[in-house]
Design a protein around this motif. Sequence first.
Motif, mmCIF file in Angstrom:
data_model
loop_
_atom_site.group_PDB
_atom_site.id
_atom_site.type_symbol
_atom_site.label_atom_id
_atom_site.label_comp_id
_atom_site.label_asym_id
_atom_site.label_seq_id
_atom_site.Cartn_x
_atom_site.Cartn_y
_atom_site.Cartn_z
ATOM 1 N N LEU A 133 0.779 -1.213 -0.020
ATOM 2 C CA LEU A 133 -0.107 0.193 0.000
ATOM 3 C C LEU A 133 1.037 1.347 -0.068
ATOM 4 N N ALA A 134 0.468 2.345 -0.836
ATOM 5 C CA ALA A 134 1.199 3.453 -0.795
ATOM 6 C C ALA A 134 0.217 4.702 -0.812
ATOM 7 N N PHE A 135 0.492 5.842 0.060
ATOM 8 C CA PHE A 135 -0.405 6.823 0.233
ATOM 9 C C PHE A 135 0.388 7.948 -0.341
ATOM 10 N N LEU A 136 0.047 8.866 -1.222
ATOM 11 C CA LEU A 136 0.720 9.991 -1.788
ATOM 12 C C LEU A 136 -0.248 11.245 -1.890
ATOM 13 N N ASP A 137 0.263 12.204 -1.023
ATOM 14 C CA ASP A 137 -0.722 13.491 -1.077
ATOM 15 C C ASP A 137 0.234 14.536 -1.443
ATOM 16 N N PRO A 138 0.762 14.900 -2.484
ATOM 17 C CA PRO A 138 1.934 15.951 -2.593
ATOM 18 C C PRO A 138 1.371 17.224 -2.679
ATOM 19 N N PRO A 139 1.918 18.229 -2.279
ATOM 20 C CA PRO A 139 1.430 19.711 -2.501
ATOM 21 C C PRO A 139 0.824 20.051 -3.933
ATOM 22 N N PHE A 140 -0.231 20.833 -3.904
ATOM 23 C CA PHE A 140 -0.926 21.165 -4.992
ATOM 24 C C PHE A 140 -0.096 21.995 -5.773
ATOM 25 N N ARG A 141 -0.364 21.890 -7.318
ATOM 26 C CA ARG A 141 0.144 22.695 -8.474
ATOM 27 C C ARG A 141 1.525 22.761 -8.398
ATOM 28 N N GLN A 142 2.296 21.726 -8.220
ATOM 29 C CA GLN A 142 3.976 21.770 -8.314
ATOM 30 C C GLN A 142 4.346 20.620 -9.147
ATOM 31 N N GLY A 143 3.446 19.957 -9.832
ATOM 32 C CA GLY A 143 3.772 18.638 -10.868
ATOM 33 C C GLY A 143 4.416 17.564 -10.109
ATOM 34 N N LEU A 144 4.134 17.446 -8.793
ATOM 35 C CA LEU A 144 4.846 16.328 -7.932
ATOM 36 C C LEU A 144 3.977 14.875 -8.002
ATOM 37 N N ALA A 145 2.791 15.016 -8.425
ATOM 38 C CA ALA A 145 2.089 13.678 -8.099
ATOM 39 C C ALA A 145 2.294 12.946 -9.401
ATOM 40 N N GLY A 146 2.520 13.146 -10.657
ATOM 41 C CA GLY A 146 2.940 12.420 -11.512
ATOM 42 C C GLY A 146 4.313 11.759 -11.559
ATOM 43 N N ALA A 147 5.193 12.738 -11.044
ATOM 44 C CA ALA A 147 6.488 12.367 -10.918
ATOM 45 C C ALA A 147 6.566 11.288 -9.818
ATOM 46 N N CYS A 148 6.112 11.413 -8.831
ATOM 47 C CA CYS A 148 6.340 10.573 -7.780
ATOM 48 C C CYS A 148 5.560 9.106 -8.118
ATOM 49 N N CYS A 149 4.296 9.358 -8.769
ATOM 50 C CA CYS A 149 3.620 8.079 -9.211
ATOM 51 C C CYS A 149 4.813 6.940 -10.066
ATOM 52 N N ASN A 150 5.165 7.677 -10.992
ATOM 53 C CA ASN A 150 6.082 7.125 -11.792
ATOM 54 C C ASN A 150 7.346 6.371 -11.270
ATOM 55 N N ALA A 151 7.898 7.323 -10.145
ATOM 56 C CA ALA A 151 8.967 6.944 -9.410
ATOM 57 C C ALA A 151 8.752 5.538 -8.615
ATOM 58 N N LEU A 152 7.428 5.433 -8.295
ATOM 59 C CA LEU A 152 6.968 4.375 -7.345
ATOM 60 C C LEU A 152 7.216 2.857 -8.325
ATOM 61 N N GLU A 153 7.249 3.217 -9.488
ATOM 62 C CA GLU A 153 7.366 1.945 -10.422
ATOM 63 C C GLU A 153 8.695 1.300 -10.570
ATOM 64 N N ALA A 154 9.829 2.236 -9.912
ATOM 65 C CA ALA A 154 10.951 1.648 -10.058
ATOM 66 C C ALA A 154 11.457 0.778 -8.933
ATOM 67 N N GLY A 155 10.511 -0.257 -8.625
ATOM 68 C CA GLY A 155 10.606 -1.101 -7.676
ATOM 69 C C GLY A 155 9.979 -0.910 -6.344
ATOM 70 N N TRP A 156 9.312 -0.024 -6.049
ATOM 71 C CA TRP A 156 8.693 0.484 -4.724
ATOM 72 C C TRP A 156 7.298 -0.055 -4.417
ATOM 73 N N LEU A 157 6.816 -1.087 -5.577
ATOM 74 C CA LEU A 157 5.361 -1.406 -5.334
ATOM 75 C C LEU A 157 5.481 -3.049 -5.402
ATOM 76 N N ASP A 158 4.674 -3.628 -4.781
ATOM 77 C CA ASP A 158 4.161 -5.068 -4.870
ATOM 78 C C ASP A 158 3.600 -5.238 -6.465
ATOM 79 N N GLU A 159 3.500 -6.376 -6.804
ATOM 80 C CA GLU A 159 2.903 -6.629 -8.207
ATOM 81 C C GLU A 159 1.539 -6.133 -8.208
ATOM 82 N N ASN A 160 0.767 -6.461 -7.250
ATOM 83 C CA ASN A 160 -0.747 -5.934 -7.282
ATOM 84 C C ASN A 160 -0.982 -4.929 -6.148
ATOM 85 N N ALA A 161 -0.020 -3.748 -6.001
ATOM 86 C CA ALA A 161 -0.298 -3.061 -4.753
ATOM 87 C C ALA A 161 -1.175 -1.938 -5.152
#
Length: 212
Positions: free
Chosen positions: A142-170
């Motif tokens: 499980l991962a919880f992300l609530d980045p600051p608004f209007r700073q373009g962090l959501a997409g960047a952090c979501c994609n960074a999670l794909e670099a081994g931070w998530l279980d197969e069906n997280a």
Amino acid sequence: MTRRPSPSRKPGRPAASAPKGSGRRGSGRLRLIGGEYRRRQLPVLDRPGLRPTPDRVRETLFNWLAAATPGARVLDLFAGTGALGLEALSRGARQAVFVERDPRVARQLADNLATLGAAERATLVTADAQTFLAGTPTPFALAFLDPPFRQGLAGACCNALEAGWLDENALVYVETESALAPEVPASWQLHREVFAGDSTGRLYRRQPPGQG
């Protein structure tokens, strides 16, 4: 969830990693609403915009996660009060990693973990979320992300999670301003949505290629 002031909007989002919270203004308390620590109340540091995630949002989210939380390893980015990670521990998560940039906020979170007797199941990292995600990954269910608004962090952090931070069906919960539909990895399927004020929370289920 994350709220602090920014120059472009009313006090709510910070210019960097922010504490969670969009609950009752000025309450100064975080109330856990389910599980082992149900009804326990914890102090919230008196910092601009630092407020616990609203009870209604947490209740809705953890109803969705009822089967997934027990035994899970949980990541709480932009942790702040740690409301979501603490709620997960209360409901049986095996371990929670909290990432919070503000040292004072992180110290209060550490105190609250000790108060609950949950420190042995928690790891607290005082660092910027993107710096943390650039490190050596270990997978989370499980991962919880609530980045600051209007700073373009959501997409960047979501994609960074794909670099081994998530279980197969997280499962991944992302909260953004309602006007933004975050760009998430193609392997993430939208599962549920919850709306609160000017923000929208989206729960995604990771579905690697070849499944489904």
